[in-house]
Every structure is written in structure tokens, then in C-alpha cells.
Write an enzyme that holds these catalytic residues in place. Structure first.
Site, PDB file in Angstrom:
ATOM      1  N   LYS A   9     -11.786 -27.345  23.365  1.00 47.86           N
ATOM      2  CA  LYS A   9     -12.136 -26.012  22.879  1.00 47.86           C
ATOM      3  C   LYS A   9     -13.401 -25.512  23.590  1.00 47.86           C
ATOM      4  O   LYS A   9     -14.101 -26.300  24.265  1.00 47.86           O
ATOM      5  CB  LYS A   9     -12.333 -26.089  21.359  1.00 47.86           C
ATOM      6  N   TYR A  49      -1.974 -21.204  16.333  1.00 44.30           N
ATOM      7  CA  TYR A  49      -2.482 -21.478  14.979  1.00 44.30           C
ATOM      8  C   TYR A  49      -1.701 -20.710  13.927  1.00 44.30           C
ATOM      9  O   TYR A  49      -2.273 -20.300  12.920  1.00 44.30           O
ATOM     10  CB  TYR A  49      -3.974 -21.147  14.917  1.00 44.30           C
ATOM     11  N   ARG A 102     -14.164 -36.457  18.007  1.00 41.84           N
ATOM     12  CA  ARG A 102     -14.869 -35.610  17.042  1.00 41.84           C
ATOM     13  C   ARG A 102     -16.003 -36.385  16.362  1.00 41.84           C
ATOM     14  O   ARG A 102     -17.055 -35.824  16.071  1.00 41.84           O
ATOM     15  CB  ARG A 102     -13.877 -35.063  16.012  1.00 41.84           C
ATOM     16  N   ASN A 112     -15.305 -28.295  16.354  1.00 43.04           N
ATOM     17  CA  ASN A 112     -14.874 -29.697  16.430  1.00 43.04           C
ATOM     18  C   ASN A 112     -14.305 -30.120  17.791  1.00 43.04           C
ATOM     19  O   ASN A 112     -13.552 -31.079  17.883  1.00 43.04           O
ATOM     20  CB  ASN A 112     -13.943 -30.037  15.266  1.00 43.04           C
ATOM     21  N   HIS A 115      -8.579 -29.874  20.247  1.00 44.44           N
ATOM     22  CA  HIS A 115      -7.340 -29.707  19.483  1.00 44.44           C
ATOM     23  C   HIS A 115      -6.308 -30.700  19.999  1.00 44.44           C
ATOM     24  O   HIS A 115      -6.262 -30.971  21.201  1.00 44.44           O
ATOM     25  CB  HIS A 115      -6.781 -28.287  19.682  1.00 44.44           C
ATOM     26  N   GLU A 126       3.923 -26.293  20.737  1.00 44.75           N
ATOM     27  CA  GLU A 126       2.661 -25.905  21.371  1.00 44.75           C
ATOM     28  C   GLU A 126       2.735 -26.020  22.900  1.00 44.75           C
ATOM     29  O   GLU A 126       2.183 -25.184  23.611  1.00 44.75           O
ATOM     30  CB  GLU A 126       1.523 -26.756  20.794  1.00 44.75           C
TER      31      GLU A 126
HETATM   32  P1  IDP Z   1      -6.700 -30.006  13.203  1.00 47.83           P
HETATM   33  O1  IDP Z   1      -7.353 -29.281  14.352  1.00 47.83           O
HETATM   34  O2  IDP Z   1      -7.351 -31.327  12.948  1.00 47.83           O
HETATM   35  O3  IDP Z   1      -5.201 -30.107  13.333  1.00 47.83           O
HETATM   36  P2  IDP Z   1      -6.237 -27.929  11.221  1.00 47.83           P
HETATM   37  O4  IDP Z   1      -6.274 -28.100   9.744  1.00 47.83           O
HETATM   38  O5  IDP Z   1      -4.916 -27.710  11.873  1.00 47.83           O
HETATM   39  O6  IDP Z   1      -7.004 -29.162  11.878  1.00 47.83           O
HETATM   40  O7  IDP Z   1      -7.199 -26.694  11.545  1.00 47.83           O
HETATM   41  C1  IDP Z   1      -7.177 -26.097  12.833  1.00 47.83           C
HETATM   42  C2  IDP Z   1      -8.603 -25.814  13.252  1.00 47.83           C
HETATM   43  O8  IDP Z   1      -9.142 -24.809  12.399  1.00 47.83           O
HETATM   44  C3  IDP Z   1      -9.571 -27.009  13.099  1.00 47.83           C
HETATM   45  O9  IDP Z   1      -9.525 -27.875  14.201  1.00 47.83           O
HETATM   46  C4  IDP Z   1     -10.890 -26.291  12.988  1.00 47.83           C
HETATM   47  O10 IDP Z   1     -11.354 -25.846  14.286  1.00 47.83           O
HETATM   48  C5  IDP Z   1     -10.514 -25.050  12.179  1.00 47.83           C
HETATM   49  N1  IDP Z   1     -10.718 -25.261  10.740  1.00 47.83           N
HETATM   50  C6  IDP Z   1      -9.942 -25.943   9.878  1.00 47.83           C
HETATM   51  N2  IDP Z   1     -10.417 -25.917   8.633  1.00 47.83           N
HETATM   52  C7  IDP Z   1     -11.551 -25.186   8.707  1.00 47.83           C
HETATM   53  C8  IDP Z   1     -12.531 -24.783   7.731  1.00 47.83           C
HETATM   54  O11 IDP Z   1     -12.442 -25.107   6.546  1.00 47.83           O
HETATM   55  N3  IDP Z   1     -13.569 -24.026   8.205  1.00 47.83           N
HETATM   56  C9  IDP Z   1     -13.690 -23.657   9.515  1.00 47.83           C
HETATM   57  N4  IDP Z   1     -12.794 -24.001  10.452  1.00 47.83           N
HETATM   58  C10 IDP Z   1     -11.746 -24.761  10.050  1.00 47.83           C
HETATM   59 MG    MG Z   2      -3.733 -28.664  13.296  1.00 44.97          MG
END
Ligand code: IDP
Ligand code: MG
Length: 150
Positions: A9, A49, A102, A112, A115, A126
Site C-alpha cells: 500500500k 474493496y 504488519r 497496515n 494487502h 482480485e
Molecule cells: P485485511 O486487509 O486484513 O483483509 P479487511 O477487513 O479486509 O482486512 O479490511 C481491508 C482494509 O481496510 C484493511 O487492511 C485496513 O487497511 C482497512 N480497515 C479495516 N478495518 C478498518 C478499521 O476499523 N479502521 C480503518 N481501516 C480499516
Molecule cells: Mg480483506
């Protein structure tokens, strides 16, 4: 062999972590079969997303992901989707284990670093969003015959 979609990212790119991250997957024995460095257009961010479109954090997620160029990759290997999810660590870097990407490089959930697809179905979806089939390269790693037992 299985494939997964992985993306450094904008925070990871701007912090100079692309080389370190690529090296971790290479060292694991996975095979890089496609890569592109680019700023993602809005439509592909929405597609990528789509399960989060209605979430309260989506506007900030979109701003983050569109805040600079990303490094997009497709990695190949046996059971690669699950392996890569373990290598990157859980979503919140504060909870991600040390030794994961991470866990080693992030603090806030909204920054974080990386992805990766969460299932073989997401991976197929994807990869198709970001790469044409002809962009996926086929070759043999010289160490494949010793990385895999069979
Ligand atoms: P993942 O990336 O581990 O699969 P997902 O739940 O799919 O996690 O969420 C996608 C992305 O959205 C996360 O990697 C993060 O960048 C962002 N994200 C998820 N939950 C939150 C939150 O509660 N606050 C801010 N950003 C979030
Ligand atoms: Mg995800």
C-alpha cells in the site's frame, strides 16, 4: 499451483519497504509471476474493496489507498493464499505477531502496509481486477525441485 494477489500500500511504498517485502516472499520460496507499480484508479479501488463499500471506514480507506502509488503483485505457490496471509499478519498491526510484515512494520489499522487476498475465490477475483491473463508469467524457479518435496 495456486496464486494470490498482494499489494504494498502507499505507506509501504513511501517508507521504502517494497524491497524488504518482496524479499520475504522470495525467501519463503514463493514465485513472483506478475508485478506493476501504479497509482490505482478509483474504480479498481472500489472493485478491490467491494465488501467494504458500506463500512464507516471506507472513505478513509479509499483516501489511503489512493494517496500514492502501490506495488501490485501476483505470487504463486502451493497453498499460497493461506501462506501469504500468515506472512503478512492480522489486519490490525498492533495485534499482528512479530515476524509478520504488519507486526514488524505497522502500528495503526488504517496504515497496515500491505494487502493480500483472504481466500482462493478472492484471489481469483482480485487478480482479474488488476491483471490481464497475458501479464501472468510462467517460468520455473531454479530451486523449485528442492523447495517442494513432491
Ligand atoms: P485485511 O486487509 O486484513 O483483509 P479487511 O477487513 O479486509 O482486512 O479490511 C481491508 C482494509 O481496510 C484493511 O487492511 C485496513 O487497511 C482497512 N480497515 C479495516 N478495518 C478498518 C478499521 O476499523 N479502521 C480503518 N481501516 C480499516
Ligand atoms: Mg480483506
Amino acid at each position: 499451483m495456486d496464486r494470490t494477489f498482494v499489494m504494498v500500500k502507499p505507506d509501504g511504498v513511501q517508507r521504502g519497504l517494497v524491497g524488504e517485502i518482496v524479499a520475504r516472499f522470495e525467501d519463503k520460496g514463493l514465485k513472483l509471476v506478475a508485478a506493476r507499480f501504479e497509482a490505482l484508479p478509483e474504480k479498481r479501488v472500489n472493485d478491490q474493496y467491494k465488501e467494504h463499500l458500506e463500512k464507516p471506514f471506507f472513505p478513509s480507506l479509499k483516501k489511503y489507498i489512493m494517496g500514492g502509488p502501490c506495488f501490485l503483485m501476483v505470487w504463486e505457490g502451493r497453498n499460497v493464499v493461506a501462506i501469504v496471509r500468515r506472512v503478512i499478519g492480522v489486519t490490525n498491526p498492533q495485534e499482528a505477531a512479530p515476524g509478520t510484515i504488519r507486526g514488524d512494520f505497522g502500528i495503526d489499522i488504517g496504515r497496515n502496509v500491505i494487502h493480500a487476498s483472504d481466500s482462493p475465490e478472492s484471489a481469483a477475483r482480485e487478480i482479474a481486477i488488476h491483471f490481464k491473463p497475458a501479464e501472468l508469467c510462467s517460468y520455473t524457479r531454479i530451486d523449485e525441485s528442492i523447495i517442494y518435496e513432491y
